[in-house]
Design a protein around this motif. Structure first.
Motif, short mmCIF file in Angstrom:
data_model
loop_
_atom_site.label_atom_id
_atom_site.label_comp_id
_atom_site.label_asym_id
_atom_site.label_seq_id
_atom_site.Cartn_x
_atom_site.Cartn_y
_atom_site.Cartn_z
N UNK A 53 0.66 1.93 5.96
CA UNK A 53 0.37 0.75 5.13
C UNK A 53 0.91 0.90 3.71
N UNK A 54 1.56 -0.17 3.21
CA UNK A 54 2.12 -0.16 1.86
C UNK A 54 1.04 0.09 0.81
N UNK A 55 -0.13 -0.54 0.98
CA UNK A 55 -1.20 -0.33 -0.03
C UNK A 55 -1.60 1.14 -0.10
N UNK A 56 -1.57 1.84 1.05
CA UNK A 56 -1.91 3.27 1.05
C UNK A 56 -0.79 4.09 0.42
N UNK A 57 0.47 3.70 0.66
CA UNK A 57 1.59 4.40 0.02
C UNK A 57 1.54 4.21 -1.49
N UNK A 58 1.24 2.99 -1.92
CA UNK A 58 1.14 2.71 -3.36
C UNK A 58 0.02 3.53 -3.99
#
Length: 100
Positions: A53-58
């Protein structure tokens, strides 16, 4: 047929990408994930493999997690001990645990 292997420069030396390893490291430098170099062409793509997930990468990026490309020798030195849970990062602090 000629070998069309992609190469990368790490610390001033060329290495076949297929021989290298992408790693995901915590802010303390402890390696939590690893994949072969030829599974991604850049750190952003490798990070997507490690963290869906992008939010987790961010969030990981904000917290100081890093994605790096290592040579086989660097992987043996930096990643292997962590992945085998034999690194200094995960050792319990002195005085914690043990019999009372």
């Amino acid at each position: 047929m000629a070998d069309l292997a992609l190469t990368v420069e790490i610390d001033g030396q060329q290495h076949p990408l297929r021989d290298c390893f992408w790693i995901l490291a915590s802010p303390t430098g402890c390696v939590y994930s690893s994949t072969h170099g030829d599974t991604a062409v850049d750190a952003e793509t490798a990070h997507q493999l490690f963290t869906r997930l992008k939010r987790d990468r961010d969030r990981e990026a904000r917290q100081g997690w890093t994605v790096q490309l290592l040579t086989p020798a660097q992987w043996d030195e930096q990643a292997k001990p962590c992945l085998l849970v034999k690194c200094q990062h995960r050792q319990p602090a002195a005085g914690n645990g043990g019999a009372s």
